[in-house]
Design a protein around this motif. Sequence first.
Motif, short mmCIF file in Angstrom:
data_model
loop_
_atom_site.label_atom_id
_atom_site.label_comp_id
_atom_site.label_asym_id
_atom_site.label_seq_id
_atom_site.Cartn_x
_atom_site.Cartn_y
_atom_site.Cartn_z
N ILE A 53 -3.89 2.29 2.05
CA ILE A 53 -4.46 2.94 3.24
C ILE A 53 -4.17 4.43 3.14
O ILE A 53 -3.02 4.84 3.16
CB ILE A 53 -3.86 2.36 4.52
CG1 ILE A 53 -4.07 0.85 4.57
CG2 ILE A 53 -4.46 3.03 5.76
CD1 ILE A 53 -3.31 0.16 5.68
N TYR A 82 0.36 -4.07 0.79
CA TYR A 82 -0.27 -2.79 1.03
C TYR A 82 0.72 -1.65 0.86
O TYR A 82 1.95 -1.85 0.82
CB TYR A 82 -0.83 -2.73 2.46
CG TYR A 82 0.24 -2.56 3.52
CD1 TYR A 82 0.50 -1.30 4.08
CD2 TYR A 82 1.01 -3.63 3.95
CE1 TYR A 82 1.48 -1.13 5.04
CE2 TYR A 82 1.99 -3.47 4.92
CZ TYR A 82 2.22 -2.22 5.46
OH TYR A 82 3.20 -2.05 6.40
N VAL A 137 -8.56 1.97 1.83
CA VAL A 137 -9.01 2.11 3.22
C VAL A 137 -8.84 3.56 3.64
O VAL A 137 -7.78 4.16 3.42
CB VAL A 137 -8.19 1.20 4.17
CG1 VAL A 137 -8.61 1.43 5.62
CG2 VAL A 137 -8.37 -0.26 3.79
N ASN A 147 -7.79 0.69 14.14
CA ASN A 147 -7.06 0.37 12.92
C ASN A 147 -6.51 -1.05 12.92
O ASN A 147 -6.09 -1.54 11.87
CB ASN A 147 -5.92 1.38 12.72
CG ASN A 147 -6.45 2.74 12.29
OD1 ASN A 147 -7.49 2.83 11.65
ND2 ASN A 147 -5.74 3.79 12.65
N ILE A 150 -8.33 -3.18 10.30
CA ILE A 150 -8.25 -2.91 8.86
C ILE A 150 -8.18 -4.20 8.05
O ILE A 150 -8.91 -4.34 7.04
CB ILE A 150 -7.07 -1.97 8.55
CG1 ILE A 150 -7.36 -0.57 9.06
CG2 ILE A 150 -6.79 -1.94 7.04
CD1 ILE A 150 -6.23 0.42 8.85
N ALA A 209 -13.44 0.63 4.25
CA ALA A 209 -12.71 0.06 3.12
C ALA A 209 -13.68 -0.12 1.97
O ALA A 209 -14.84 -0.50 2.18
CB ALA A 209 -12.09 -1.28 3.51
#
Length: 342
Positions: A53, A82, A137, A147, A150, A209
């Motif tokens: 992200i 992530y 993202v 958000n 996401i 994304a």
Amino acid sequence: MTELAASSRPVARPEPANAEPADHELGNSEPAVPEAAVPENTDLVSVPPLVTIVLPCYNEGEHVLLEIERITAVMRDSGLTYELLCIDDASTDNTLEVLTRAQRDYPNIRLMPFRRNGGSGTARRIGTQQAKGEIVVWTDADMTYENERIPELVRTLLDDPSYDQVVGARTTEEGSHKWLRVPAKWLIRKIAERLTNQQIPDLNSGLRAFRRSVALPYLRLLPAGFSCVTTITIAFLSNQHDILYLPTTYAKRAGKSKFRFVHDAYRYILQVLRMVMYFDPLKVLMPLALWLVGIGIVKGVVDMIRHPFYFPANTVLLVVSGIMVGSLALLADLVVRSRDGV
């Protein structure tokens, strides 16, 4: 644009696109652990995260921690691996200090401070280049985008390989100068739809994304400013990379907007034309050439009837201008078709 983007890297030296920047680039205060201090049974090969992200931050010190907490909570609950790549774009407030403290509290944060302000486009370009995740993202740190969604955007890409990008299409407009932004964005979006032959519900949404491997060849086309999101949209559509739009809400911005209507609206229009010229110049130039030649011919017929064998200079100028623009369109199309790569 190139000089600005190049000067915004923390350290100007060539690195692989997916290489991790040095500690002093990212603002890490702790020295690297020497090999002798690592236990023998420790697996030195770390598994890269699935999602990166990219969060550009410029003077967001008052609320960036709330945004980090919101993103971290939803990603932790999603079960997706992530990293949250926070890029401080040479903020003049306490944004870097807040991010540095947050990096100690949130292990998934990777911090990349810029020494010079490069713009959100530069931050997103470098962040995507430095991303470790397969899915990248883009979002903002101003509390405007959903958000919480996401993971939904990421899972859509994972579940359906036919899409290369998923965009959160805003259903409302809450930005500054709303009475000017709405008609201007509508006009620019219609121009982009006409030139790309695609319906685009939201041309410049900052929540999206996409597959990093697909986006890498187009990163060099990104401008330094806000129109980077417009550029990545048109680049994907112009090369038959399918984009899925998911309706999202859009909240009022926290903090002061960096958007300047006249300057940024002009850059949006210019960037749309530039991108379509880059991929399909005939679509921009040939209609103009045909209109000029057609008007010149019609005017020439009228001039012949009114004054036999007399053609005013403006009639000749129309026809010659049309031929010149048409020749330029054909030459530009030849250049596009003969180049290698993107």
